[in-house]
Design a protein around this motif. Structure first.
Motif, PDB file in Angstrom:
ATOM      1  N   GLY A 171       0.765  -1.227   0.000  1.00 13.47           N
ATOM      2  CA  GLY A 171       0.000   0.000   0.000  1.00 13.47           C
ATOM      3  C   GLY A 171       0.800   1.283   0.000  1.00 13.47           C
ATOM      4  N   LEU A 172       2.115   1.206  -0.193  1.00 12.42           N
ATOM      5  CA  LEU A 172       2.929   2.422  -0.190  1.00 12.42           C
ATOM      6  C   LEU A 172       3.089   2.977  -1.601  1.00 12.42           C
ATOM      7  CD1 LEU A 172       5.840   1.529   2.269  1.00 12.42           C
ATOM      8  CD2 LEU A 172       3.729   2.768   2.750  1.00 12.42           C
ATOM      9  N   ALA A 173       2.883   4.275  -1.739  1.00 12.95           N
ATOM     10  CA  ALA A 173       3.129   4.965  -3.003  1.00 12.95           C
ATOM     11  C   ALA A 173       4.640   5.178  -3.145  1.00 12.95           C
ATOM     12  CB  ALA A 173       2.400   6.302  -3.012  1.00 12.95           C
ATOM     13  N   GLU A 174       5.072   5.633  -4.305  1.00  8.23           N
ATOM     14  CA  GLU A 174       6.502   5.770  -4.595  1.00  8.23           C
ATOM     15  C   GLU A 174       7.243   6.646  -3.569  1.00  8.23           C
ATOM     16  OE1 GLU A 174       9.271   7.601  -8.127  1.00  8.23           O
ATOM     17  OE2 GLU A 174       7.367   6.681  -8.680  1.00  8.23           O
ATOM     18  N   GLY A 175       6.710   7.819  -3.269  1.00  2.00           N
ATOM     19  CA  GLY A 175       7.358   8.707  -2.294  1.00  2.00           C
ATOM     20  C   GLY A 175       7.383   8.114  -0.901  1.00  2.00           C
ATOM     21  N   GLU A 176       6.288   7.442  -0.533  1.00  3.42           N
ATOM     22  CA  GLU A 176       6.217   6.782   0.769  1.00  3.42           C
ATOM     23  C   GLU A 176       7.243   5.661   0.863  1.00  3.42           C
ATOM     24  OE1 GLU A 176       2.169   5.595   0.582  1.00  3.42           O
ATOM     25  OE2 GLU A 176       1.423   7.536   1.260  1.00  3.42           O
ATOM     26  N   GLU A 177       7.404   4.947  -0.233  1.00  2.70           N
ATOM     27  CA  GLU A 177       8.394   3.867  -0.261  1.00  2.70           C
ATOM     28  C   GLU A 177       9.808   4.413  -0.060  1.00  2.70           C
ATOM     29  OE1 GLU A 177      10.262   0.460  -3.206  1.00  2.70           O
ATOM     30  OE2 GLU A 177       8.245   1.207  -3.636  1.00  2.70           O
ATOM     31  N   ALA A 178      10.103   5.529  -0.717  1.00  2.00           N
ATOM     32  CA  ALA A 178      11.425   6.140  -0.563  1.00  2.00           C
ATOM     33  C   ALA A 178      11.663   6.543   0.884  1.00  2.00           C
ATOM     34  CB  ALA A 178      11.562   7.346  -1.484  1.00  2.00           C
ATOM     35  N   ALA A 179      10.659   7.125   1.525  1.00  2.00           N
ATOM     36  CA  ALA A 179      10.791   7.530   2.924  1.00  2.00           C
ATOM     37  C   ALA A 179      10.930   6.304   3.826  1.00  2.00           C
ATOM     38  CB  ALA A 179       9.592   8.373   3.352  1.00  2.00           C
ATOM     39  N   TYR A 180      10.180   5.258   3.535  1.00  2.00           N
ATOM     40  CA  TYR A 180      10.265   4.017   4.317  1.00  2.00           C
ATOM     41  C   TYR A 180      11.661   3.405   4.204  1.00  2.00           C
ATOM     42  CZ  TYR A 180       9.121  -0.600   6.103  1.00  2.00           C
ATOM     43  OH  TYR A 180       9.109  -1.760   6.835  1.00  2.00           O
ATOM     44  N   ARG A 181      12.182   3.373   2.996  1.00  2.00           N
ATOM     45  CA  ARG A 181      13.523   2.821   2.793  1.00  2.00           C
ATOM     46  C   ARG A 181      14.581   3.684   3.502  1.00  2.00           C
ATOM     47  NH1 ARG A 181      13.998  -1.251  -0.739  1.00  2.00           N
ATOM     48  NH2 ARG A 181      12.168  -1.779  -1.974  1.00  2.00           N
ATOM     49  N   ALA A 182      14.368   4.996   3.515  1.00  2.00           N
ATOM     50  CA  ALA A 182      15.285   5.879   4.238  1.00  2.00           C
ATOM     51  C   ALA A 182      15.252   5.569   5.729  1.00  2.00           C
ATOM     52  CB  ALA A 182      14.921   7.345   3.984  1.00  2.00           C
ATOM     53  N   LEU A 183      14.052   5.325   6.267  1.00  2.00           N
ATOM     54  CA  LEU A 183      13.942   4.951   7.684  1.00  2.00           C
ATOM     55  C   LEU A 183      14.700   3.661   7.976  1.00  2.00           C
ATOM     56  CD1 LEU A 183      10.200   5.673   8.511  1.00  2.00           C
ATOM     57  CD2 LEU A 183      12.196   6.733   9.581  1.00  2.00           C
ATOM     58  N   VAL A 184      14.588   2.709   7.083  1.00  2.00           N
ATOM     59  CA  VAL A 184      15.296   1.438   7.263  1.00  2.00           C
ATOM     60  C   VAL A 184      16.809   1.675   7.250  1.00  2.00           C
ATOM     61  CG1 VAL A 184      15.759  -0.816   6.210  1.00  2.00           C
ATOM     62  CG2 VAL A 184      13.410   0.030   6.356  1.00  2.00           C
TER      63      VAL A 184
END
Length: 56
Positions: free
Chosen positions: A6-19
């Protein structure tokens, strides 16, 4: 790639940054992704609404 949860492209980038960064502020995420802090904060809020990040 993470659209299936359910993550959009920008959300995915932010999620990966958190990881990558571990515990991070919206300012940290903004700097890492080259975004404004307000945009990073919006992305992080959307991730939290999906319940994919938080106190665990």
């Amino acid at each position: 790639m993470l659209g299936f949860i359910g993550l959009a492209e920008g959300e995915e980038a932010a999620y990966r940054a958190l990881v990558q960064l571990g515990a991070a502020t919206s300012e940290d995420i903004a700097r890492y992704l080259g975004l404004g802090e307000e945009e990073a904060a919006r992305l992080l809020q959307r991730i939290l609404r999906h319940d994919h990040a938080g106190d665990r």
